[in-house]
Design a protein around this motif. Structure first.
Motif, PDB file in Angstrom:
ATOM      1  N   LYS A 121      -6.085  12.522 -69.726  1.00  0.00           N
ATOM      2  CA  LYS A 121      -5.985  11.186 -69.121  1.00  0.00           C
ATOM      3  C   LYS A 121      -4.745  11.132 -68.260  1.00  0.00           C
ATOM      4  O   LYS A 121      -3.699  11.649 -68.634  1.00  0.00           O
TER       5      LYS A 121
ATOM      6  N   HIS B  72      -9.975  16.937 -68.183  1.00  0.00           N
ATOM      7  CA  HIS B  72     -10.027  17.005 -69.649  1.00  0.00           C
ATOM      8  C   HIS B  72      -8.845  16.302 -70.321  1.00  0.00           C
ATOM      9  O   HIS B  72      -8.519  16.592 -71.464  1.00  0.00           O
TER      10      HIS B  72
ATOM     11  N   SER C 295      -9.991   9.367 -67.058  1.00  0.00           N
ATOM     12  CA  SER C 295     -10.217  10.784 -67.342  1.00  0.00           C
ATOM     13  C   SER C 295      -9.821  11.624 -66.140  1.00  0.00           C
ATOM     14  O   SER C 295     -10.126  11.278 -64.989  1.00  0.00           O
TER      15      SER C 295
END
Length: 128
Positions: free
Chosen positions: A95, A93, A90
């Protein structure tokens, strides 16, 4: 009915059914431009290529240095290897993914990209 006759009918029906299924699946794949991509590396790269790419200020500065081009980044997104040991974490917000590849001079590079649901941000490009 003898066993050899039953076996011949069975194999004939199996062959006919296989030909029909292959014909319909091949036509379906050609009409939709479907790529069969089941390995994790392929799926991640395909997902990154399918979204619009935006550039961070760091990546724009690196691209202006002329040791790496946007085509090198696109080649990494097509043929590169995702380093899953440090990727898929993460990050803001989304990846983050680290893709290893080479530039046009053959030098190894690592491209880091942040994958959001609607876009991809080219975060950084490093020489290895």
């Amino acid at each position: 009915m003898k066993f050899s006759q039953r076996l011949a009918y069975y194999l004939g029906g199996l062959l006919l059914g296989t030909i029909i299924v292959v014909y319909f699946l091949q036509a379906k794949a050609e009409s939709r431009n479907v790529n069969f991509c089941y390995f994790p590396n392929c799926r991640v790269l395909q997902d990154l290529r399918s979204k619009p790419m935006h550039y961070s200020p760091e990546s724009e500065a690196i691209l202006k240095e002329n040791w790496v081009t946007l085509q090198d980044v696109k080649n990494c997104m097509q043929y590169g290897d995702v380093d899953f040991s440090i990727s898929n974490k993460s990050f803001e917000h989304g990846k983050i993914y680290f893709i290893k590849g080479k530039n046009t001079k053959g030098e190894p590079i690592t491209v880091s990209m942040v994958n959001y649901s609607d876009k991809v941000i080219l975060k950084e490009i490093k020489k290895d």
